[in-house]
Design a protein around this motif. Structure first.
Motif, mmCIF file in Angstrom:
data_model
loop_
_atom_site.group_PDB
_atom_site.id
_atom_site.type_symbol
_atom_site.label_atom_id
_atom_site.label_comp_id
_atom_site.label_asym_id
_atom_site.label_seq_id
_atom_site.Cartn_x
_atom_site.Cartn_y
_atom_site.Cartn_z
ATOM 1 N N GLY A 14 -14.406 -42.053 -7.807
ATOM 2 C CA GLY A 14 -15.565 -41.468 -8.482
ATOM 3 C C GLY A 14 -16.374 -40.552 -7.592
ATOM 4 O O GLY A 14 -15.820 -39.787 -6.805
ATOM 5 N N VAL A 15 -17.705 -40.648 -7.713
ATOM 6 C CA VAL A 15 -18.597 -39.767 -6.964
ATOM 7 C C VAL A 15 -19.738 -40.575 -6.347
ATOM 8 O O VAL A 15 -20.004 -41.702 -6.739
ATOM 9 C CB VAL A 15 -19.190 -38.657 -7.865
ATOM 10 C CG1 VAL A 15 -18.116 -37.739 -8.398
ATOM 11 C CG2 VAL A 15 -20.003 -39.240 -9.002
ATOM 12 N N THR A 16 -20.406 -39.938 -5.404
ATOM 13 C CA THR A 16 -21.617 -40.480 -4.809
ATOM 14 C C THR A 16 -22.679 -39.385 -4.895
ATOM 15 O O THR A 16 -22.372 -38.238 -5.240
ATOM 16 C CB THR A 16 -21.356 -40.928 -3.357
ATOM 17 O OG1 THR A 16 -22.512 -41.600 -2.864
ATOM 18 C CG2 THR A 16 -21.011 -39.770 -2.452
ATOM 19 N N ASN A 17 -23.908 -39.699 -4.564
ATOM 20 C CA ASN A 17 -24.974 -38.697 -4.627
ATOM 21 C C ASN A 17 -24.715 -37.576 -3.627
ATOM 22 O O ASN A 17 -24.287 -37.826 -2.500
ATOM 23 C CB ASN A 17 -26.334 -39.332 -4.341
ATOM 24 C CG ASN A 17 -26.781 -40.236 -5.464
ATOM 25 O OD1 ASN A 17 -26.407 -40.048 -6.615
ATOM 26 N ND2 ASN A 17 -27.582 -41.224 -5.130
ATOM 27 N N ALA A 18 -25.006 -36.370 -4.035
ATOM 28 C CA ALA A 18 -24.838 -35.201 -3.168
ATOM 29 C C ALA A 18 -25.869 -35.240 -2.052
ATOM 30 O O ALA A 18 -27.033 -35.593 -2.275
ATOM 31 C CB ALA A 18 -24.983 -33.919 -3.977
ATOM 32 N N THR A 19 -25.439 -34.892 -0.841
ATOM 33 C CA THR A 19 -26.367 -34.859 0.292
ATOM 34 C C THR A 19 -26.993 -33.483 0.462
ATOM 35 O O THR A 19 -27.978 -33.344 1.163
ATOM 36 C CB THR A 19 -25.646 -35.248 1.596
ATOM 37 O OG1 THR A 19 -24.519 -34.393 1.775
ATOM 38 C CG2 THR A 19 -25.187 -36.692 1.547
ATOM 39 N N SER A 20 -26.400 -32.473 -0.177
ATOM 40 C CA SER A 20 -26.976 -31.132 -0.122
ATOM 41 C C SER A 20 -26.710 -30.421 -1.441
ATOM 42 O O SER A 20 -25.773 -30.747 -2.158
ATOM 43 C CB SER A 20 -26.371 -30.335 1.044
ATOM 44 O OG SER A 20 -24.985 -30.149 0.845
ATOM 45 N N LEU A 21 -27.551 -29.462 -1.728
ATOM 46 C CA LEU A 21 -27.417 -28.682 -2.955
ATOM 47 C C LEU A 21 -27.023 -27.252 -2.603
ATOM 48 O O LEU A 21 -27.324 -26.771 -1.511
ATOM 49 C CB LEU A 21 -28.726 -28.699 -3.740
ATOM 50 C CG LEU A 21 -29.168 -30.068 -4.259
ATOM 51 C CD1 LEU A 21 -30.538 -29.966 -4.923
ATOM 52 C CD2 LEU A 21 -28.151 -30.629 -5.235
ATOM 53 N N PRO A 22 -26.369 -26.569 -3.525
ATOM 54 C CA PRO A 22 -25.938 -25.203 -3.235
ATOM 55 C C PRO A 22 -27.132 -24.255 -3.159
ATOM 56 O O PRO A 22 -28.197 -24.519 -3.722
ATOM 57 C CB PRO A 22 -25.036 -24.857 -4.417
ATOM 58 C CG PRO A 22 -25.563 -25.684 -5.536
ATOM 59 C CD PRO A 22 -26.025 -26.968 -4.886
ATOM 60 N N SER A 23 -26.939 -23.148 -2.472
ATOM 61 C CA SER A 23 -28.009 -22.158 -2.358
ATOM 62 C C SER A 23 -27.976 -21.164 -3.519
ATOM 63 O O SER A 23 -28.923 -20.409 -3.713
ATOM 64 C CB SER A 23 -27.887 -21.412 -1.024
ATOM 65 O OG SER A 23 -26.613 -20.815 -0.930
ATOM 66 N N VAL A 24 -26.915 -21.169 -4.309
ATOM 67 C CA VAL A 24 -26.814 -20.268 -5.458
ATOM 68 C C VAL A 24 -27.622 -20.827 -6.624
ATOM 69 O O VAL A 24 -27.860 -22.026 -6.720
ATOM 70 C CB VAL A 24 -25.338 -20.057 -5.885
ATOM 71 C CG1 VAL A 24 -24.563 -19.354 -4.799
ATOM 72 C CG2 VAL A 24 -24.688 -21.362 -6.248
ATOM 73 N N GLU A 25 -28.047 -19.926 -7.514
ATOM 74 C CA GLU A 25 -28.878 -20.362 -8.636
ATOM 75 C C GLU A 25 -28.055 -20.931 -9.786
ATOM 76 O O GLU A 25 -28.520 -21.797 -10.510
ATOM 77 C CB GLU A 25 -29.724 -19.185 -9.138
ATOM 78 C CG GLU A 25 -30.807 -18.784 -8.151
ATOM 79 C CD GLU A 25 -31.695 -17.689 -8.696
ATOM 80 O OE1 GLU A 25 -31.821 -17.576 -9.935
ATOM 81 O OE2 GLU A 25 -32.254 -16.948 -7.886
ATOM 82 N N LEU A 26 -26.834 -20.435 -9.975
ATOM 83 C CA LEU A 26 -26.013 -20.871 -11.091
ATOM 84 C C LEU A 26 -24.787 -21.628 -10.586
ATOM 85 O O LEU A 26 -24.168 -21.232 -9.604
ATOM 86 C CB LEU A 26 -25.559 -19.670 -11.928
ATOM 87 C CG LEU A 26 -26.666 -18.851 -12.599
ATOM 88 C CD1 LEU A 26 -26.085 -17.628 -13.268
ATOM 89 C CD2 LEU A 26 -27.427 -19.696 -13.607
ATOM 90 N N THR A 27 -24.465 -22.705 -11.278
ATOM 91 C CA THR A 27 -23.261 -23.459 -10.957
ATOM 92 C C THR A 27 -22.473 -23.669 -12.249
ATOM 93 O O THR A 27 -22.971 -23.437 -13.352
ATOM 94 C CB THR A 27 -23.583 -24.840 -10.347
ATOM 95 O OG1 THR A 27 -24.313 -25.611 -11.301
ATOM 96 C CG2 THR A 27 -24.358 -24.715 -9.056
ATOM 97 N N GLN A 28 -21.270 -24.136 -12.083
ATOM 98 C CA GLN A 28 -20.415 -24.456 -13.218
ATOM 99 C C GLN A 28 -20.953 -25.715 -13.902
ATOM 100 O O GLN A 28 -21.294 -26.691 -13.236
ATOM 101 C CB GLN A 28 -18.991 -24.679 -12.680
ATOM 102 C CG GLN A 28 -17.966 -24.923 -13.698
ATOM 103 C CD GLN A 28 -16.586 -25.059 -13.089
ATOM 104 O OE1 GLN A 28 -15.637 -24.921 -13.786
ATOM 105 N NE2 GLN A 28 -16.446 -25.331 -11.815
ATOM 106 N N GLU A 29 -21.035 -25.717 -15.213
ATOM 107 C CA GLU A 29 -21.584 -26.851 -15.952
ATOM 108 C C GLU A 29 -20.491 -27.856 -16.306
ATOM 109 O O GLU A 29 -19.358 -27.496 -16.592
ATOM 110 C CB GLU A 29 -22.239 -26.358 -17.241
ATOM 111 C CG GLU A 29 -22.820 -27.457 -18.098
ATOM 112 C CD GLU A 29 -23.327 -26.962 -19.443
ATOM 113 O OE1 GLU A 29 -24.313 -27.531 -19.938
ATOM 114 O OE2 GLU A 29 -22.723 -26.031 -20.007
#
Length: 167
Positions: A14-29
């Motif tokens: 599965g997944v865990t919480n992200a430790t960093s977020l992208p610097s771009v404004e738009l991401t894939q939904e």
């Protein structure tokens, strides 16, 4: 709610919480019920059935179903080692192999009727729930054992410690 290859866990965990977020404004939904697969180093077997909506990096494939395929059934088909072996064999690159989207889209999903798909998904989901519950119990037992060890061998408060003589 941001998913990248860094916070997807290997071996289908599965997944865990992200430790960093992208610097771009738009991401894939992605939406609830989508299947997310890491497209980098497919041999790590990173896959997740989305239980919430959010955004993800371009290195994560968001797979959606049409009305003829049950979402959970697709997840279980793609969770199979055969899919990851196929994705690894058809990947491109050596240092950081990337799965071929064209090849992945050609991966054969068994053509079974919807009631059978639902039944297979229900059975496998029940096993996943049992595994998750048992993993939780194991974690609690490990924590209890650690506390008992500390109590007896670090704090020396074992049964009968009042009468014990220490050297």
């Amino acid at each position: 709610t941001y998913i990248s290859t860094e916070n997807m866990l290997p071996n289908k965990e599965g997944v865990t919480n992200a430790t960093s977020l992208p610097s771009v404004e738009l991401t894939q939904e992605y939406k609830v019920g989508d299947v997310l697969v890491s497209n980098i180093r497919p041999y790590f077997k990173k896959i997740w059935f989305a239980d919430k909506k959010g955004g993800c990096s371009n290195d994560v494939l968001v797979l959606k179903t049409n009305k003829s395929v049950n979402k959970r059934f697709l997840y279980y088909v793609l969770s199979d080692n055969n899919f990851f072996n196929y994705s690894t064999v058809t990947s491109k690159g050596t240092k950081m192999p990337r799965g071929s989207k064209t090849a992945i889209m050609k991966y054969l999903v068994p053509d079974v009727d919807m009631p059978t798909q639902k039944r297979i998904a229900e059975i496998l989901s029940a096993y996943d729930d049992l595994i998750e519950n048992n993993n939780h119990r194991i974690a609690l037992l490990e924590k209890t054992a650690q506390e008992l060890y500390k109590e007896w061998f670090v704090r020396f408060r074992f049964p009968g410690h009042e009468a014990a003589k220490f050297v």
